[in-house]
Design a protein around this motif. Structure first.
Motif, PDB file in Angstrom:
ATOM      1  N   VAL A  65       0.837  -1.208   0.000  1.00 20.30           N
ATOM      2  CA  VAL A  65       0.000   0.000   0.000  1.00 20.30           C
ATOM      3  C   VAL A  65       0.872   1.258   0.000  1.00 20.30           C
ATOM      4  O   VAL A  65       0.618   2.212  -0.744  1.00 20.30           O
ATOM      5  CB  VAL A  65      -0.967  -0.009   1.205  1.00 20.30           C
ATOM      6  CG1 VAL A  65      -1.630   1.346   1.402  1.00 20.30           C
ATOM      7  CG2 VAL A  65      -2.018  -1.093   1.019  1.00 20.30           C
ATOM      8  N   GLU A  66       1.926   1.260   0.827  1.00 19.81           N
ATOM      9  CA  GLU A  66       2.818   2.418   0.873  1.00 19.81           C
ATOM     10  C   GLU A  66       3.578   2.595  -0.434  1.00 19.81           C
ATOM     11  O   GLU A  66       3.789   3.727  -0.888  1.00 19.81           O
ATOM     12  CB  GLU A  66       3.768   2.294   2.054  1.00 19.81           C
ATOM     13  CG  GLU A  66       3.064   2.489   3.382  1.00 19.81           C
ATOM     14  CD  GLU A  66       4.001   2.421   4.577  1.00 19.81           C
ATOM     15  OE1 GLU A  66       5.224   2.527   4.382  1.00 19.81           O
ATOM     16  OE2 GLU A  66       3.491   2.273   5.693  1.00 19.81           O
ATOM     17  N   LEU A  67       3.986   1.501  -1.067  1.00 15.76           N
ATOM     18  CA  LEU A  67       4.659   1.601  -2.363  1.00 15.76           C
ATOM     19  C   LEU A  67       3.722   2.181  -3.425  1.00 15.76           C
ATOM     20  O   LEU A  67       4.121   3.028  -4.226  1.00 15.76           O
ATOM     21  CB  LEU A  67       5.164   0.227  -2.820  1.00 15.76           C
ATOM     22  CG  LEU A  67       6.471  -0.245  -2.224  1.00 15.76           C
ATOM     23  CD1 LEU A  67       6.749  -1.697  -2.637  1.00 15.76           C
ATOM     24  CD2 LEU A  67       7.618   0.646  -2.679  1.00 15.76           C
ATOM     25  N   ALA A  68       2.499   1.709  -3.424  1.00 19.93           N
ATOM     26  CA  ALA A  68       1.523   2.223  -4.396  1.00 19.93           C
ATOM     27  C   ALA A  68       1.281   3.715  -4.171  1.00 19.93           C
ATOM     28  O   ALA A  68       1.216   4.490  -5.133  1.00 19.93           O
ATOM     29  CB  ALA A  68       0.216   1.438  -4.298  1.00 19.93           C
ATOM     30  N   ALA A  69       1.159   4.121  -2.921  1.00 21.41           N
ATOM     31  CA  ALA A  69       0.945   5.539  -2.622  1.00 21.41           C
ATOM     32  C   ALA A  69       2.148   6.371  -3.060  1.00 21.41           C
ATOM     33  O   ALA A  69       2.010   7.456  -3.627  1.00 21.41           O
ATOM     34  CB  ALA A  69       0.697   5.725  -1.125  1.00 21.41           C
ATOM     35  N   ALA A  70       3.352   5.847  -2.839  1.00 19.53           N
ATOM     36  CA  ALA A  70       4.567   6.572  -3.253  1.00 19.53           C
ATOM     37  C   ALA A  70       4.637   6.662  -4.771  1.00 19.53           C
ATOM     38  O   ALA A  70       5.014   7.699  -5.322  1.00 19.53           O
ATOM     39  CB  ALA A  70       5.806   5.884  -2.696  1.00 19.53           C
ATOM     40  N   LEU A  71       4.260   5.590  -5.456  1.00 18.59           N
ATOM     41  CA  LEU A  71       4.261   5.620  -6.921  1.00 18.59           C
ATOM     42  C   LEU A  71       3.246   6.621  -7.448  1.00 18.59           C
ATOM     43  O   LEU A  71       3.514   7.358  -8.405  1.00 18.59           O
ATOM     44  CB  LEU A  71       3.961   4.228  -7.492  1.00 18.59           C
ATOM     45  CG  LEU A  71       5.132   3.260  -7.487  1.00 18.59           C
ATOM     46  CD1 LEU A  71       4.666   1.872  -7.874  1.00 18.59           C
ATOM     47  CD2 LEU A  71       6.222   3.732  -8.443  1.00 18.59           C
ATOM     48  N   ARG A  72       2.050   6.647  -6.847  1.00 15.43           N
ATOM     49  CA  ARG A  72       1.028   7.610  -7.288  1.00 15.43           C
ATOM     50  C   ARG A  72       1.532   9.033  -7.133  1.00 15.43           C
ATOM     51  O   ARG A  72       1.257   9.896  -7.967  1.00 15.43           O
ATOM     52  CB  ARG A  72      -0.239   7.435  -6.453  1.00 15.43           C
ATOM     53  CG  ARG A  72      -1.091   6.287  -6.871  1.00 15.43           C
ATOM     54  CD  ARG A  72      -2.436   6.318  -6.127  1.00 15.43           C
ATOM     55  NE  ARG A  72      -3.084   5.041  -6.249  1.00 15.43           N
ATOM     56  CZ  ARG A  72      -3.239   4.167  -5.250  1.00 15.43           C
ATOM     57  NH1 ARG A  72      -2.803   4.443  -4.044  1.00 15.43           N
ATOM     58  NH2 ARG A  72      -3.836   3.018  -5.460  1.00 15.43           N
ATOM     59  N   GLN A  73       2.251   9.292  -6.053  1.00 12.63           N
ATOM     60  CA  GLN A  73       2.768  10.633  -5.798  1.00 12.63           C
ATOM     61  C   GLN A  73       3.905  10.988  -6.761  1.00 12.63           C
ATOM     62  O   GLN A  73       4.041  12.121  -7.181  1.00 12.63           O
ATOM     63  CB  GLN A  73       3.252  10.735  -4.354  1.00 12.63           C
ATOM     64  CG  GLN A  73       3.796  12.103  -3.991  1.00 12.63           C
ATOM     65  CD  GLN A  73       4.198  12.180  -2.536  1.00 12.63           C
ATOM     66  OE1 GLN A  73       3.716  11.418  -1.725  1.00 12.63           O
ATOM     67  NE2 GLN A  73       5.084  13.091  -2.227  1.00 12.63           N
ATOM     68  N   THR A  74       4.728   9.983  -7.101  1.00 10.47           N
ATOM     69  CA  THR A  74       5.916  10.220  -7.912  1.00 10.47           C
ATOM     70  C   THR A  74       5.607  10.312  -9.402  1.00 10.47           C
ATOM     71  O   THR A  74       6.164  11.134 -10.116  1.00 10.47           O
ATOM     72  CB  THR A  74       6.951   9.101  -7.681  1.00 10.47           C
ATOM     73  OG1 THR A  74       7.228   9.043  -6.277  1.00 10.47           O
ATOM     74  CG2 THR A  74       8.226   9.366  -8.426  1.00 10.47           C
ATOM     75  N   LEU A  75       4.718   9.427  -9.872  1.00 16.46           N
ATOM     76  CA  LEU A  75       4.415   9.380 -11.305  1.00 16.46           C
ATOM     77  C   LEU A  75       3.442  10.491 -11.688  1.00 16.46           C
ATOM     78  O   LEU A  75       2.545  10.828 -10.924  1.00 16.46           O
ATOM     79  CB  LEU A  75       3.820   8.014 -11.657  1.00 16.46           C
ATOM     80  CG  LEU A  75       4.757   6.832 -11.440  1.00 16.46           C
ATOM     81  CD1 LEU A  75       4.029   5.527 -11.704  1.00 16.46           C
ATOM     82  CD2 LEU A  75       5.993   6.934 -12.310  1.00 16.46           C
ATOM     83  N   PRO A  76       3.638  11.020 -12.888  1.00 12.34           N
ATOM     84  CA  PRO A  76       2.737  12.105 -13.340  1.00 12.34           C
ATOM     85  C   PRO A  76       1.333  11.614 -13.613  1.00 12.34           C
ATOM     86  O   PRO A  76       1.041  10.532 -13.800  1.00 12.34           O
ATOM     87  CB  PRO A  76       3.378  12.611 -14.624  1.00 12.34           C
ATOM     88  CG  PRO A  76       4.376  11.592 -15.031  1.00 12.34           C
ATOM     89  CD  PRO A  76       4.636  10.722 -13.851  1.00 12.34           C
TER      90      PRO A  76
END
Length: 76
Positions: A65-76
């Motif tokens: 869940v934390e990885l997905a949230a970090a990816l959502r924040q990082t990716l445009p």
């Protein structure tokens, strides 16, 4: 106020266990060997093992869940 996800901190957290996960993922799952080893354990040991597995499963769910949230924040 919503917590901000730090992608670098999330990656650092995952990298702590990454080698273990890579080693595990590289192996084939041998259900017969696992069953054989479990049959050797007492009921108390089986309960302890099951509790440990549930705790690890919960921790892995949080990491995903934390990885997905970090990816959502990082990716445009």
């Amino acid at each position: 106020m919503e917590n901000q996800i730090d992608p670098a901190q999330t990656l650092e957290m995952v990298e702590q266990d990454l080698t273990m996960f890579e080693n595990l993922a590289a192996k084939d799952f041998d259900s017969e060997l696992v069953q054989s080893e479990l049959e050797k354990l007492s009921k108390k040991k089986l309960v302890e093992l099951q509790m440990n597995m549930f705790a690890q499963y919960h921790q892995m769910a949080r990491i995903i869940v934390e990885l997905a949230a970090a990816l959502r924040q990082t990716l445009p």
